[in-house]
Design a protein around this motif. Structure first.
Motif, short mmCIF file in Angstrom:
data_model
loop_
_atom_site.label_atom_id
_atom_site.label_comp_id
_atom_site.label_asym_id
_atom_site.label_seq_id
_atom_site.Cartn_x
_atom_site.Cartn_y
_atom_site.Cartn_z
N GLU A 67 0.83 -1.20 0.00
CA GLU A 67 0.00 0.00 0.00
C GLU A 67 0.86 1.26 0.00
OE1 GLU A 67 -3.50 2.08 2.73
OE2 GLU A 67 -2.93 -0.01 3.07
N LYS A 68 1.92 1.24 0.82
CA LYS A 68 2.83 2.38 0.87
C LYS A 68 3.54 2.58 -0.47
CE LYS A 68 6.73 4.34 3.41
NZ LYS A 68 7.74 4.13 4.48
N MET A 69 3.94 1.46 -1.07
CA MET A 69 4.62 1.53 -2.36
C MET A 69 3.72 2.14 -3.43
SD MET A 69 6.61 -1.54 -4.38
CE MET A 69 5.20 -2.62 -4.36
N MET A 70 2.45 1.70 -3.47
CA MET A 70 1.53 2.22 -4.48
C MET A 70 1.17 3.66 -4.20
SD MET A 70 1.55 -0.28 -6.44
CE MET A 70 0.28 0.04 -7.64
N ASP A 71 1.03 4.02 -2.91
CA ASP A 71 0.76 5.42 -2.56
C ASP A 71 1.91 6.31 -3.00
OD1 ASP A 71 -1.68 4.81 -1.49
OD2 ASP A 71 -1.00 4.81 0.59
N THR A 72 3.13 5.83 -2.80
CA THR A 72 4.31 6.59 -3.20
C THR A 72 4.34 6.80 -4.70
OG1 THR A 72 5.56 5.66 -1.36
CG2 THR A 72 6.83 6.69 -3.11
N LEU A 73 4.00 5.75 -5.45
CA LEU A 73 4.00 5.85 -6.91
C LEU A 73 2.88 6.78 -7.38
CD1 LEU A 73 5.43 4.85 -9.43
CD2 LEU A 73 3.86 2.90 -9.50
N GLY A 113 9.98 15.48 -16.23
CA GLY A 113 9.79 15.20 -17.64
C GLY A 113 11.01 14.48 -18.18
N TYR A 114 10.82 13.71 -19.23
CA TYR A 114 11.91 12.89 -19.77
C TYR A 114 12.15 13.22 -21.23
CZ TYR A 114 11.30 10.09 -15.54
OH TYR A 114 11.22 9.68 -14.23
N SER A 157 13.04 7.38 -13.55
CA SER A 157 13.52 7.47 -12.18
C SER A 157 12.32 7.34 -11.25
CB SER A 157 14.23 8.80 -11.95
OG SER A 157 14.60 8.96 -10.60
N LEU A 158 12.17 6.15 -10.64
CA LEU A 158 11.02 5.88 -9.78
C LEU A 158 11.41 5.98 -8.31
CD1 LEU A 158 9.43 2.83 -11.65
CD2 LEU A 158 8.88 5.25 -11.86
N PRO A 159 10.43 6.20 -7.42
CA PRO A 159 10.72 6.31 -5.99
C PRO A 159 11.40 5.06 -5.45
CG PRO A 159 8.48 7.05 -6.46
CD PRO A 159 9.00 6.44 -7.72
N GLY A 206 11.88 -2.96 -19.56
CA GLY A 206 12.87 -1.98 -19.14
C GLY A 206 12.22 -0.68 -18.73
N LEU A 207 12.98 0.23 -18.17
CA LEU A 207 12.47 1.54 -17.76
C LEU A 207 13.01 2.65 -18.66
CD1 LEU A 207 12.72 1.27 -13.86
CD2 LEU A 207 10.72 0.94 -15.31
N LEU A 208 13.40 2.27 -19.88
CA LEU A 208 13.96 3.22 -20.82
C LEU A 208 12.85 3.94 -21.58
CD1 LEU A 208 16.93 3.94 -21.74
CD2 LEU A 208 16.47 2.50 -23.74
N ILE A 209 13.04 5.25 -21.80
CA ILE A 209 12.10 6.02 -22.63
C ILE A 209 12.46 5.75 -24.08
CG2 ILE A 209 11.17 8.30 -23.16
CD1 ILE A 209 10.52 7.39 -20.37
N ASP A 210 11.84 4.72 -24.61
CA ASP A 210 12.13 4.22 -25.96
C ASP A 210 11.15 4.85 -26.95
OD1 ASP A 210 12.52 2.76 -28.29
OD2 ASP A 210 12.73 0.85 -27.25
N PRO A 211 11.64 5.49 -28.02
CA PRO A 211 10.71 6.08 -29.00
C PRO A 211 9.83 5.06 -29.70
CG PRO A 211 12.99 6.16 -29.79
CD PRO A 211 13.05 5.74 -28.35
#
Length: 346
Positions: A27-33, A44-45, A52-54, A75-80
């Motif tokens: 619950e704390k994890m989802m609240d943080t997100l 912004g990316y 970059s996540l909490p 992955g967590l890459l901002i891929d076009p």
């Protein structure tokens, strides 16, 4: 028997404590997100960046998968290939270290790497314009103006000489039609409609209707239209430019989203293509963007605040909404404006 009963109760108690601890952690994890997603300071990316996540999320996640428009990435890459410029609606699918799967909606902003250039200009001429015309489409060929005017029971396509308020030719629309953007392709004029879900094709010389076509399903409303020499390019009030097959305008060839260095631009409206760039006004905003059609990056911006205030006469709907080119000079006008301005770009 009593000992076994006590032992089972102790184990059940431990399990309940662990479950409660896990639930609170999740619950704390989802609240943080969620807080991260709703934060005004949300980062912004740019393409190539890593999300970059909490720490509360990354420390307690076994794996994180992204879903963007039904496409998934581990992955967590901002891929076009996955993201577009502007706002992206994302679902984070998080598998926790305790084996649970959690989903969280989010919005990821992707911006252009380079700032928009503020483009200066000088007004070099003013021409009369019929203040009754609710301009939706506007283009020029030399001193000949083609204009599509909107509103139900008042929509029309007209042709006139720059400097004259009296049209040489008028093609009135049926009362249920709300006309929108228009574009010249060879000896034809293509025209969109607002919510009628159809477009029209006319003879450029006579303005007589030749045929009509259905708008692509992906385009909810017809707004702006131009021609880049290969495809028709349309807007629907979103951040997107839709490139349409000129031989079959109901077919979308590709879609490009538009953003600046720090700003996402929704409500893209009237369009004009000139020397490799697309120019678009932003509805209810007195600016015109200069857009790279290959990437969607807003590379430049014109500010027409002063001109807009002089012409809307206190009516917020009388917005800047006309872009054309006379040589390398820009012609601008708006809904129910009494003037057309010719500006030299510095």
């Amino acid at each position: 028997m009593i000992r076994n009963f006590i032992k089972l109760n102790i184990l059940a108690g431990f399990a309940a404590v662990l479950l409660l601890s896990s639930c609170k952690k999740n619950e704390k994890m989802m609240d943080t997100l969620a807080d991260y997603n709703n934060s005004k300071e949300k980062k912004g990316y740019h393409f190539g960046d890593k999300l970059s996540l909490p720490k509360e999320v990354t420390d307690n996640a076994e794996s994180i998968t992204l879903s963007v428009e039904d496409q998934e990435s581990s992955g967590l890459l901002i891929d076009p290939k996955l993201f577009t410029l502007g706002d992206n609606n994302v679902i984070f699918m998080i598998k926790t270290k305790s084996g649970e799967t959690l989903n969280q909606d989010a919005t990821i902003n992707v911006f252009a790497k380079n700032p928009e250039q503020n483009i200066s200009y000088q007004i070099i001429a003013e021409y009369p314009h019929d203040p009754n015309n609710f301009v939706e489409g506007f283009l020029a060929e030399g001193n000949t103006i083609y204009e599509s005017d909107g509103l139900e029971k008042a929509s029309q396509l007209i042709k006139y000489t720059l400097g004259s308020k009296v049209p040489a030719i008028i093609e009135k629309q049926p009362p249920e039609i709300f006309s929108e953007g228009c574009a010249v392709v060879g000896d034809k004029i293509y025209q969109l409609t607002y919510r009628n879900k159809i477009g029209f094709i006319y003879d450029k010389n006579t303005l007589k209707k030749l045929s009509e076509f259905p708008l692509p399903n992906v385009i909810g409303e017809g707004w702006g239209l131009t021609y880049d020499g290969k495809n028709l390019v349309a807007t629907d009030g979103s951040k997107n430019l839709y490139f349409l097959d000129v031989n079959d305008p109901s077919k979308v060839v590709k879609k490009v989203s538009v953003a600046g260095n720090k700003t996402t631009y929704d409500n893209l409206n009237e369009l004009e293509y000139h020397n490799g760039f697309i120019y678009s006004n932003v509805w209810h905003n007195p600016i015109i963007l200069k857009i790279n059609p290959a990437t969607g990056e807003a590379v430049g911006k014109f500010d027409f605040t002063k001109i807009t205030k002089e012409n809307n006469h206190g009516d917020s709907e009388n917005v800047l909404n006309g872009i054309a080119f006379k040589g390398d000079n820009m012609l601008i006008t708006g809904k129910k404006w009494a003037k057309i301005y010719e500006v030299a770009i510095k």
